[in-house]
Design a protein around this motif. Structure first.
Motif, short mmCIF file in Angstrom:
data_model
loop_
_atom_site.label_atom_id
_atom_site.label_comp_id
_atom_site.label_asym_id
_atom_site.label_seq_id
_atom_site.Cartn_x
_atom_site.Cartn_y
_atom_site.Cartn_z
N HIS A 103 0.83 -1.20 0.00
CA HIS A 103 0.00 0.00 0.00
C HIS A 103 0.87 1.26 0.00
N CYS A 106 2.45 1.99 -3.47
CA CYS A 106 1.42 2.41 -4.43
C CYS A 106 0.92 3.81 -4.11
N GLN A 109 3.32 6.23 -5.55
CA GLN A 109 3.06 6.41 -6.97
C GLN A 109 1.91 7.40 -7.18
N ALA A 116 5.67 7.59 -10.14
CA ALA A 116 4.98 6.41 -10.66
C ALA A 116 5.70 5.89 -11.90
N LEU A 165 2.20 -5.03 -10.57
CA LEU A 165 1.24 -4.18 -9.86
C LEU A 165 1.57 -2.71 -10.06
N GLN A 166 2.84 -2.35 -9.98
CA GLN A 166 3.23 -0.95 -10.14
C GLN A 166 2.91 -0.45 -11.55
N ASN A 169 -0.81 -0.03 -11.58
CA ASN A 169 -1.17 1.11 -10.75
C ASN A 169 -0.84 2.43 -11.44
N TRP A 184 -6.99 3.91 -7.62
CA TRP A 184 -5.86 3.02 -7.36
C TRP A 184 -6.04 2.24 -6.06
N VAL A 188 -5.46 -1.80 -5.63
CA VAL A 188 -4.51 -2.37 -4.68
C VAL A 188 -5.21 -3.30 -3.69
#
Length: 234
Positions: A103, A106, A109, A116, A165-166, A169, A184, A188
């Motif tokens: 978390h 993210c 980001q 990001a 995931l990044q 995201n 987002w 997540v």
């Protein structure tokens, strides 16, 4: 023989030049951070120079390449990124540390569009930046091992899943923009659920954005062009 007054007058221009150079550097970094945060890394070096109120030659003297500028602009962000992994490892609950770290990165980001982008790209020439990324990666590998041992993280989770995931995201953040800025969080939340082994305590998934907010985001995305090319043209 040089008099004390002559020496003093020679030193004053030198000191002024150093002060001017430092001031220009600060102006450039502040401008780069503003533009990177709102527009991503695709902004041109010429745009950074204009935002900073300096000439392109001045920018080039301070930062000869984009990688040098990115390295300097995001040094503190990467320190925070590496620190988040170390903090997660210090959590006595490995699963809580793992989910908290997911978390946290993210959220970093979401707070800065430029960051990001940085987290989903490699900059071999930006050695300090890549060193901090490697440090964070090594801590994350250890965090995965601890979370697996606790029985709460799926055995098939691998470090590359964080990169995936990044990337996802970053896309959601860019697409949501101001219209649906918290989208987002739901992504997540669902991803953390997918990483959990049976019986693991699962955080609640945040509410979805409203249909109106998503529609505005879709209209915005269509107008901006999701596949628009980034260039370094002035």
């Amino acid at each position: 023989m040089t008099s004390p007054s002559d020496q003093a007058s020679d030193q004053q221009p030198e000191a002024k030049l150093r002060a001017d150079a430092e001031r220009n550097r600060d102006l450039i970094l502040a401008a780069a951070r503003r533009l990177f945060a709102t527009e991503g890394l695709g902004v041109s070096m010429a745009s950074v120079a204009r935002e900073a109120g300096v000439g392109k030659a001045t920018l080039s003297r301070r930062f000869a390449t984009r990688e040098e500028l990115i390295n300097a602009a995001f040094a503190d962000r990467m320190d925070g990124y590496a620190g988040a992994a170390a903090e997660a490892l210090a959590d006595p609950d490995p699963w809580h540390g793992f989910t908290g770290y997911i978390h946290a990165v993210c959220a970093m980001q979401a707070a800065d569009r430029g960051f990001a982008d940085v987290l989903t790209m490699a900059f071999p020439a930006a050695k300090a930046l890549e060193a901090r990324r490697k440090e964070s990666y090594d801590d994350f590998v250890e965090l995965i091992a601890r979370a697996r041992t606790s029985g709460h993280l799926r055995e098939d989770f691998v470090p590359e899943d964080l990169v995936i995931l990044q990337m996802a995201n970053a896309g959601v953040i860019a697409a949501g923009g101001d219209a649906a800025p918290d989208t987002w969080r739901r992504l997540v939340g669902h991803m953390i659920r997918s990483y959990a082994a049976p019986g693991a305590p699962i955080p609640e998934v945040p509410d979805a954005p409203t249909p109106t907010a998503l529609y505005r985001a879709m209209v915005r995305l269509a107008r901006s062009g999701p596949c628009s090319a980034r260039t370094d043209a002035p």
